[in-house]
Design a protein around this motif. Structure first.
Motif, mmCIF file in Angstrom:
data_model
loop_
_atom_site.group_PDB
_atom_site.id
_atom_site.type_symbol
_atom_site.label_atom_id
_atom_site.label_comp_id
_atom_site.label_asym_id
_atom_site.label_seq_id
_atom_site.Cartn_x
_atom_site.Cartn_y
_atom_site.Cartn_z
ATOM 1 N N LEU A 105 0.833 -1.205 0.000
ATOM 2 C CA LEU A 105 0.000 0.000 0.000
ATOM 3 C C LEU A 105 0.866 1.253 0.000
ATOM 4 O O LEU A 105 0.586 2.225 -0.718
ATOM 5 C CB LEU A 105 -0.924 -0.002 1.221
ATOM 6 C CG LEU A 105 -1.764 1.258 1.465
ATOM 7 C CD1 LEU A 105 -2.690 1.518 0.289
ATOM 8 C CD2 LEU A 105 -2.567 1.110 2.759
ATOM 9 N N GLU A 106 1.929 1.240 0.789
ATOM 10 C CA GLU A 106 2.782 2.421 0.893
ATOM 11 C C GLU A 106 3.552 2.693 -0.394
ATOM 12 O O GLU A 106 3.967 3.820 -0.648
ATOM 13 C CB GLU A 106 3.738 2.263 2.076
ATOM 14 C CG GLU A 106 3.016 2.326 3.421
ATOM 15 C CD GLU A 106 3.923 2.033 4.610
ATOM 16 O OE1 GLU A 106 5.084 1.642 4.374
ATOM 17 O OE2 GLU A 106 3.471 2.204 5.755
ATOM 18 N N MET A 107 3.738 1.651 -1.214
ATOM 19 C CA MET A 107 4.373 1.864 -2.511
ATOM 20 C C MET A 107 3.465 2.671 -3.436
ATOM 21 O O MET A 107 3.933 3.398 -4.314
ATOM 22 C CB MET A 107 4.713 0.517 -3.153
ATOM 23 C CG MET A 107 5.857 -0.220 -2.460
ATOM 24 S SD MET A 107 6.115 -1.895 -3.113
ATOM 25 C CE MET A 107 6.617 -1.509 -4.797
ATOM 26 N N LYS A 108 2.165 2.552 -3.237
ATOM 27 C CA LYS A 108 1.209 3.331 -4.025
ATOM 28 C C LYS A 108 1.220 4.792 -3.613
ATOM 29 O O LYS A 108 1.044 5.684 -4.425
ATOM 30 C CB LYS A 108 -0.214 2.776 -3.860
ATOM 31 C CG LYS A 108 -0.465 1.456 -4.557
ATOM 32 C CD LYS A 108 -1.812 0.875 -4.177
ATOM 33 C CE LYS A 108 -2.965 1.776 -4.570
ATOM 34 N NZ LYS A 108 -3.183 1.880 -6.015
ATOM 35 N N ASP A 109 1.410 5.033 -2.296
ATOM 36 C CA ASP A 109 1.346 6.388 -1.767
ATOM 37 C C ASP A 109 2.512 6.613 -0.799
ATOM 38 O O ASP A 109 2.396 6.359 0.393
ATOM 39 C CB ASP A 109 0.012 6.611 -1.052
ATOM 40 C CG ASP A 109 -0.143 8.048 -0.556
ATOM 41 O OD1 ASP A 109 0.730 8.879 -0.863
ATOM 42 O OD2 ASP A 109 -1.139 8.315 0.139
ATOM 43 N N PRO A 110 3.661 7.074 -1.303
ATOM 44 C CA PRO A 110 4.848 7.247 -0.452
ATOM 45 C C PRO A 110 4.613 8.180 0.723
ATOM 46 O O PRO A 110 5.295 8.082 1.744
ATOM 47 C CB PRO A 110 5.882 7.850 -1.417
ATOM 48 C CG PRO A 110 5.406 7.478 -2.787
ATOM 49 C CD PRO A 110 3.907 7.457 -2.702
ATOM 50 N N TYR A 111 3.636 9.077 0.615
ATOM 51 C CA TYR A 111 3.372 10.015 1.701
ATOM 52 C C TYR A 111 2.813 9.318 2.943
ATOM 53 O O TYR A 111 2.826 9.885 4.033
ATOM 54 C CB TYR A 111 2.395 11.109 1.232
ATOM 55 C CG TYR A 111 3.036 12.110 0.308
ATOM 56 C CD1 TYR A 111 3.792 13.165 0.799
ATOM 57 C CD2 TYR A 111 2.883 11.992 -1.073
ATOM 58 C CE1 TYR A 111 4.388 14.101 -0.056
ATOM 59 C CE2 TYR A 111 3.473 12.914 -1.946
ATOM 60 C CZ TYR A 111 4.229 13.962 -1.422
ATOM 61 O OH TYR A 111 4.823 14.863 -2.266
ATOM 62 N N THR A 112 2.273 8.112 2.764
ATOM 63 C CA THR A 112 1.705 7.397 3.911
ATOM 64 C C THR A 112 2.688 6.389 4.506
ATOM 65 O O THR A 112 2.293 5.527 5.283
ATOM 66 C CB THR A 112 0.420 6.642 3.496
ATOM 67 O OG1 THR A 112 0.756 5.670 2.502
ATOM 68 C CG2 THR A 112 -0.617 7.596 2.951
ATOM 69 N N ARG A 113 3.972 6.489 4.135
ATOM 70 C CA ARG A 113 4.966 5.560 4.660
ATOM 71 C C ARG A 113 4.988 5.592 6.191
ATOM 72 O O ARG A 113 5.119 6.642 6.804
ATOM 73 C CB ARG A 113 6.357 5.926 4.129
ATOM 74 C CG ARG A 113 7.431 4.945 4.578
ATOM 75 C CD ARG A 113 8.805 5.416 4.165
ATOM 76 N NE ARG A 113 9.830 4.549 4.734
ATOM 77 C CZ ARG A 113 11.112 4.888 4.829
ATOM 78 N NH1 ARG A 113 11.512 6.071 4.424
ATOM 79 N NH2 ARG A 113 11.977 4.042 5.354
#
Length: 388
Positions: A203-211
């Motif tokens: 999931l975090e690969m889709k949205d780096p801001y949510t790492r």
């Protein structure tokens, strides 16, 4: 459903153990009594009490046989857990009453008991249940302590010592069983946690801001849940897994919407609001998560009923989802997003307080104030590790 399958499997194992217990109980109970009361009726140590004890023995036989149809009913209706308790309590209470009535005030040596007591003590570990073990071991010990006190015959020390030794052996076996099961369970939990974190990394690969967002939310929520004192250790662990997956439904949301730097359109926001439903549907068959689906489905509900996806309000919202919503909001505010920079912890803290009774459960906000220093430590630790 996996959850239903596991539940049925556990019931089947309990039924098998209970059936074995019933077979052993009746075979040992009646064979021993037939041998002792009828095949050896004229021995010097047995004959004096035969006439007195027989009526009580017959009553005990009738009651124990009468329990059989009830036991079959409980097994047939998938409720076998209480059978072992019923049998032991009935047997031990009737035996105590019988022995006191027969031996109190009589100048004859104590000669009673049944081999089935030994069987029950040694058979305890097969149920892998400490409560039942303590009941059986303690109950049999208590029987001889009570009888010894009433009839004042030191001969009860011998069976008392035998029961103590057998109870120790039984406990060692039980402890070994439980240690093995705990090791297997721990290994399973570790693998489950690894799978969950792998999904979160996807999931975090889709949205780096949510790492790191899911792990921080899980840590925040776990500390708040602990502070409420309403969950045991196992419940907390599986709640933690559910928190890690609270945003798993975003995997189905297009990357362009998740990472959009500007304001979302109504259609885009409506699509975003579907991620709790998508996430709950995705993991509903995972046994350890299914008990906490409300965490995934309702973590965006609001105390005032203005949240999504169902517009639940106040205590209509599952308790753990109310905890998660505070943790999720705090981390969202203190993390950078495509459309804004992170807010300071102090600003986020004050906004949580401002949302008391509107967005958030007011009682949980009060507990949040108490655990806030812990949240600051989690925030520093998690963000510090990410910048390494």
């Amino acid at each position: 459903m996996m959850k239903q399958s596991l539940h049925l499997s556990l019931i089947q194992e309990e039924k098998r153990a209970t059936i074995w217990f019933l077979w052993l109980f009746y075979i040992v109970f009646f064979v021993y009594d037939i041998f002792y009361n009828f095949l050896l009726p004229n021995t010097p140590w047995n004959a004096p009490m035969m006439i007195i004890t027989k009526p009580f023995d017959y009553v005990l036989y009738i009651i124990m046989i009468a329990l059989l149809p009830f036991s079959f009913y409980l097994i047939k209706t998938n409720n076998p857990k209480s059978i072992k308790y019923i049998y032991f309590i009935c047997y031990i209470v009737l035996n105590i009453a019988r022995d006191i009535w027969v031996y109190e005030g009589k100048d004859v040596p104590y000669s009673s008991g049944n081999l089935v007591e030994i069987v029950m003590v040694l058979f305890c570990p097969i149920f892998v249940n400490k409560t039942y073990f303590y009941l059986v071991s303690g109950g049999v010990l208590l029987k001889y302590i009570i009888i010894g006190s009433v009839i004042r015959d030191s001969i009860v020390i011998l069976p008392l010592l035998i029961v103590i030794i057998l109870s120790i052996i039984s406990y060692i076996i039980l402890h070994r069983f439980m240690s093995y099961l705990e090791a297997v369970k721990q290994e399973y939990d570790n693998r489950l946690e690894g799978i969950v974190k792998a999904i979160i990394q996807t999931l975090e690969m889709k949205d780096p801001y949510t790492r790191g967002h899911s792990e921080r939310v899980a840590e925040y929520a776990l500390s708040l849940a602990k502070a409420t004192g309403s969950l045991n250790k196992e419940e907390l662990r599986y709640y933690y897994f559910a928190c890690l997956l609270h945003d798993v439904g975003k995997i189905r949301i297009p990357d362009a919407i998740l990472t959009k730097p500007g304001k979302l359109t109504k259609e885009e926001f409506d699509l975003i609001k579907q991620h709790p439903v998508i996430g709950a549907k995705a993991v509903e068959d995972v046994v350890e998560i299914s008990n906490n689906l409300g965490v995934i489905l309702h973590h965006h509900e609001r105390w005032d009923g203005k949240g999504y996806p169902n517009g639940l309000k106040e205590k209509e919202i599952p308790f753990l989802a109310r905890i998660t919503s505070i943790a999720d909001a705090f981390d969202a505010m203190t993390s950078s997003r495509a459309y804004r920079d992170a807010l300071t912890n102090e600003v986020a803290y004050n906004r949580i307080l401002e949302g008391k009774g509107t967005q958030f459960d007011p009682e949980l906000v009060d507990i949040f104030i108490q655990v806030y220093p812990t949240w600051e430590e989690i925030h520093y630790k998690q963000h510090h590790e990410q910048t390494k």
